[in-house]
Design a protein around this motif. Sequence first.
Motif, PDB file in Angstrom:
ATOM      1  N   MET A   1       0.845  -1.183   0.000  1.00 40.75           N
ATOM      2  CA  MET A   1       0.000   0.000   0.000  1.00 40.75           C
ATOM      3  C   MET A   1       0.886   1.241   0.000  1.00 40.75           C
ATOM      4  SD  MET A   1      -3.020   1.217  -0.043  1.00 40.75           S
ATOM      5  CE  MET A   1      -4.060  -0.164   0.377  1.00 40.75           C
ATOM      6  N   LEU A   2       0.499   2.242  -0.785  1.00 40.25           N
ATOM      7  CA  LEU A   2       1.327   3.427  -0.949  1.00 40.25           C
ATOM      8  C   LEU A   2       1.196   4.407   0.207  1.00 40.25           C
ATOM      9  CD1 LEU A   2       0.668   4.155  -4.727  1.00 40.25           C
ATOM     10  CD2 LEU A   2       2.596   2.931  -3.712  1.00 40.25           C
ATOM     11  N   GLU A   3       0.077   4.385   0.920  1.00 44.88           N
ATOM     12  CA  GLU A   3      -0.178   5.369   1.953  1.00 44.88           C
ATOM     13  C   GLU A   3      -0.318   4.703   3.315  1.00 44.88           C
ATOM     14  OE1 GLU A   3      -3.747   6.817   0.191  1.00 44.88           O
ATOM     15  OE2 GLU A   3      -2.746   8.484  -0.807  1.00 44.88           O
ATOM     16  N   LYS A   4       0.079   5.425   4.365  1.00 47.67           N
ATOM     17  CA  LYS A   4      -0.002   4.893   5.715  1.00 47.67           C
ATOM     18  C   LYS A   4      -1.454   4.661   6.132  1.00 47.67           C
ATOM     19  CE  LYS A   4       4.191   6.800   7.838  1.00 47.67           C
ATOM     20  NZ  LYS A   4       4.690   7.635   8.953  1.00 47.67           N
ATOM     21  N   PRO A   5      -1.669   3.666   6.982  1.00 48.71           N
ATOM     22  CA  PRO A   5      -3.022   3.471   7.523  1.00 48.71           C
ATOM     23  C   PRO A   5      -3.300   4.496   8.620  1.00 48.71           C
ATOM     24  CG  PRO A   5      -1.530   1.910   8.500  1.00 48.71           C
ATOM     25  CD  PRO A   5      -0.731   2.652   7.463  1.00 48.71           C
ATOM     26  N   GLN A 173     -13.045   8.588 -14.387  1.00 47.11           N
ATOM     27  CA  GLN A 173     -12.043   8.152 -15.352  1.00 47.11           C
ATOM     28  C   GLN A 173     -12.034   6.626 -15.488  1.00 47.11           C
ATOM     29  OE1 GLN A 173      -8.101  10.211 -15.089  1.00 47.11           O
ATOM     30  NE2 GLN A 173      -9.111  11.359 -13.438  1.00 47.11           N
ATOM     31  N   PHE A 174     -12.183   5.940 -14.350  1.00 53.45           N
ATOM     32  CA  PHE A 174     -12.236   4.481 -14.394  1.00 53.45           C
ATOM     33  C   PHE A 174     -13.425   4.022 -15.237  1.00 53.45           C
ATOM     34  CE2 PHE A 174     -13.412   0.281 -12.886  1.00 53.45           C
ATOM     35  CZ  PHE A 174     -12.194  -0.365 -12.746  1.00 53.45           C
ATOM     36  N   ALA A 175     -14.579   4.645 -15.022  1.00 55.04           N
ATOM     37  CA  ALA A 175     -15.777   4.293 -15.784  1.00 55.04           C
ATOM     38  C   ALA A 175     -15.572   4.539 -17.272  1.00 55.04           C
ATOM     39  CB  ALA A 175     -16.976   5.089 -15.274  1.00 55.04           C
ATOM     40  N   ASP A 176     -14.876   5.614 -17.619  1.00 54.53           N
ATOM     41  CA  ASP A 176     -14.617   5.905 -19.029  1.00 54.53           C
ATOM     42  C   ASP A 176     -13.771   4.802 -19.669  1.00 54.53           C
ATOM     43  OD1 ASP A 176     -16.050   8.240 -18.904  1.00 54.53           O
ATOM     44  OD2 ASP A 176     -14.291   9.540 -18.635  1.00 54.53           O
ATOM     45  N   ILE A 289     -10.805   1.816  -6.587  1.00 64.39           N
ATOM     46  CA  ILE A 289     -11.353   3.089  -7.049  1.00 64.39           C
ATOM     47  C   ILE A 289     -12.653   3.430  -6.330  1.00 64.39           C
ATOM     48  CG2 ILE A 289     -12.394   4.256  -9.034  1.00 64.39           C
ATOM     49  CD1 ILE A 289      -9.387   4.174  -9.215  1.00 64.39           C
ATOM     50  N   TYR A 290     -13.455   2.404  -6.052  1.00 62.78           N
ATOM     51  CA  TYR A 290     -14.784   2.661  -5.493  1.00 62.78           C
ATOM     52  C   TYR A 290     -14.842   2.531  -3.977  1.00 62.78           C
ATOM     53  CZ  TYR A 290     -16.696   3.106 -10.133  1.00 62.78           C
ATOM     54  OH  TYR A 290     -16.960   3.550 -11.413  1.00 62.78           O
ATOM     55  N   GLN A 301      -5.016   6.809  -7.892  1.00 59.92           N
ATOM     56  CA  GLN A 301      -4.316   7.165  -9.126  1.00 59.92           C
ATOM     57  C   GLN A 301      -3.490   5.993  -9.636  1.00 59.92           C
ATOM     58  OE1 GLN A 301      -4.512   9.952 -11.057  1.00 59.92           O
ATOM     59  NE2 GLN A 301      -3.200   8.824 -12.474  1.00 59.92           N
ATOM     60  N   ASP A 302      -2.809   5.309  -8.714  1.00 61.09           N
ATOM     61  CA  ASP A 302      -2.012   4.143  -9.092  1.00 61.09           C
ATOM     62  C   ASP A 302      -2.904   3.040  -9.654  1.00 61.09           C
ATOM     63  OD1 ASP A 302       0.704   2.751  -8.875  1.00 61.09           O
ATOM     64  OD2 ASP A 302      -0.566   1.356  -7.759  1.00 61.09           O
ATOM     65  N   ALA A 303      -4.058   2.829  -9.050  1.00 64.02           N
ATOM     66  CA  ALA A 303      -4.991   1.807  -9.531  1.00 64.02           C
ATOM     67  C   ALA A 303      -5.516   2.149 -10.917  1.00 64.02           C
ATOM     68  CB  ALA A 303      -6.150   1.653  -8.548  1.00 64.02           C
ATOM     69  N   LEU A 304      -5.781   3.412 -11.139  1.00 64.88           N
ATOM     70  CA  LEU A 304      -6.286   3.849 -12.439  1.00 64.88           C
ATOM     71  C   LEU A 304      -5.261   3.583 -13.539  1.00 64.88           C
ATOM     72  CD1 LEU A 304      -8.819   5.355 -13.559  1.00 64.88           C
ATOM     73  CD2 LEU A 304      -7.495   7.470 -13.368  1.00 64.88           C
ATOM     74  N   VAL A 305      -4.007   3.931 -13.270  1.00 63.71           N
ATOM     75  CA  VAL A 305      -2.937   3.704 -14.240  1.00 63.71           C
ATOM     76  C   VAL A 305      -2.743   2.207 -14.486  1.00 63.71           C
ATOM     77  CG1 VAL A 305      -0.453   3.954 -14.647  1.00 63.71           C
ATOM     78  CG2 VAL A 305      -1.768   5.872 -13.721  1.00 63.71           C
ATOM     79  N   ALA A 306      -2.741   1.436 -13.394  1.00 57.61           N
ATOM     80  CA  ALA A 306      -2.518  -0.008 -13.517  1.00 57.61           C
ATOM     81  C   ALA A 306      -3.657  -0.685 -14.277  1.00 57.61           C
ATOM     82  CB  ALA A 306      -2.366  -0.625 -12.133  1.00 57.61           C
ATOM     83  N   PHE A 307      -4.883  -0.228 -14.041  1.00 56.80           N
ATOM     84  CA  PHE A 307      -6.035  -0.801 -14.745  1.00 56.80           C
ATOM     85  C   PHE A 307      -5.902  -0.589 -16.247  1.00 56.80           C
ATOM     86  CE2 PHE A 307     -10.499  -0.009 -16.278  1.00 56.80           C
ATOM     87  CZ  PHE A 307     -10.884  -1.342 -16.299  1.00 56.80           C
ATOM     88  N   GLU A 308      -5.558   0.614 -16.655  1.00 50.08           N
ATOM     89  CA  GLU A 308      -5.416   0.889 -18.088  1.00 50.08           C
ATOM     90  C   GLU A 308      -4.239   0.113 -18.676  1.00 50.08           C
ATOM     91  OE1 GLU A 308      -6.185   4.654 -20.981  1.00 50.08           O
ATOM     92  OE2 GLU A 308      -5.166   5.054 -19.083  1.00 50.08           O
TER      93      GLU A 308
END
Length: 339
Positions: A1-5, A173-176, A289-290, A301-308
């Motif tokens: 995970m990129l961000e701290k909990p 953006q994910f939906a697009d 994303i959701y 943002q990382d998930a969006l890039v990885a999905f594409e």
Amino acid sequence: MLEKPNIITQQIVDCLAANYGIQAKDIVFLPIGNASNTWVYRVITDTDSFFLKLKKDVSEVSLSVPRYLADSGIDAVVAPVYSKSRRLSETLDTYSVILYPFLDAKTGAEVGLTLFHCKEIGQILKRIHNIVLPQEVRNTLEIESFHPFPQTTIQKMEERVTQKDFNDDFQRQFADIWKKRRLEIRRIFERANQLGQQVQEKKSPLVLCHTDFHTSNILVSQAGKIFVVDWDAPKLAPKERDLMFILGNEDAEQPFFEGYGQAPIDTETVAYYRHEWVGQEFLDYSERIYGLHEMGDAVKQDALVAFERLFAPGDVVEAAYRSDGPGGGPREVRQGQGR
């Protein structure tokens, strides 16, 4: 995970002292890993270092199986250490705390694997696939069902991407992207389910599978020793579940099978698992994303890039298509023989 909990470091310090008898001098958050429910740290004491995971939705089998393998002499398997109460995890707030030895190692993806490494990895995986599990361990394992994507799951995803209002630009953006790739996405889901029905009828032998046996889960120490990590979802499945990560890699396949040994490969089963893998990637990035767990903008943002990126030439969607081409059926991989 990129961000701290959302947890205070001192809470972790106190938890380690109370449950493991460890006096942490420093705890360093490590923004690594691809699991959406896991946060990792390096714990430093006066004499040692540990690798700590804070995790949500932990399955006990993800801890007990690597512990059993390590205790059975497969020292390449990295297993969690016991707490003072002989548990493989402890609880901190809404998280499970899991502690491992810290390895001075890098992933195979980072350093690249030599031919010798590939052969050793083959030997290690063969030992894992050949392990005879005690019934009490075997009973806890998921058994491959070959029914990966219920229609309700696909419908839920369609509803998400076709809604009129989105919470943020990441969802929009994910939906697009999803709408643009809708036919391909449907093809992956549908073909995975079709192949699952066909493969189920083969009644292939089931072995213990890691299920995520790629180079990011294989560590190489500075001395060149190989370790296998991240046993998040072991299951009983055909050997192709793990072998799909090796098959088709022209550099790695031959030395790997020199270590693994002669193995008949059912290419239809490989095609099933490659389609199933892609479909699970679709669902995983959608959940990020959701709003699953504690997702910040950096993770989304990382998930969006990885999905594409899944649809890029040479990536996993293309690999799934290639695996389902003409010439399917069983083939034999022999020691010292590549494709």
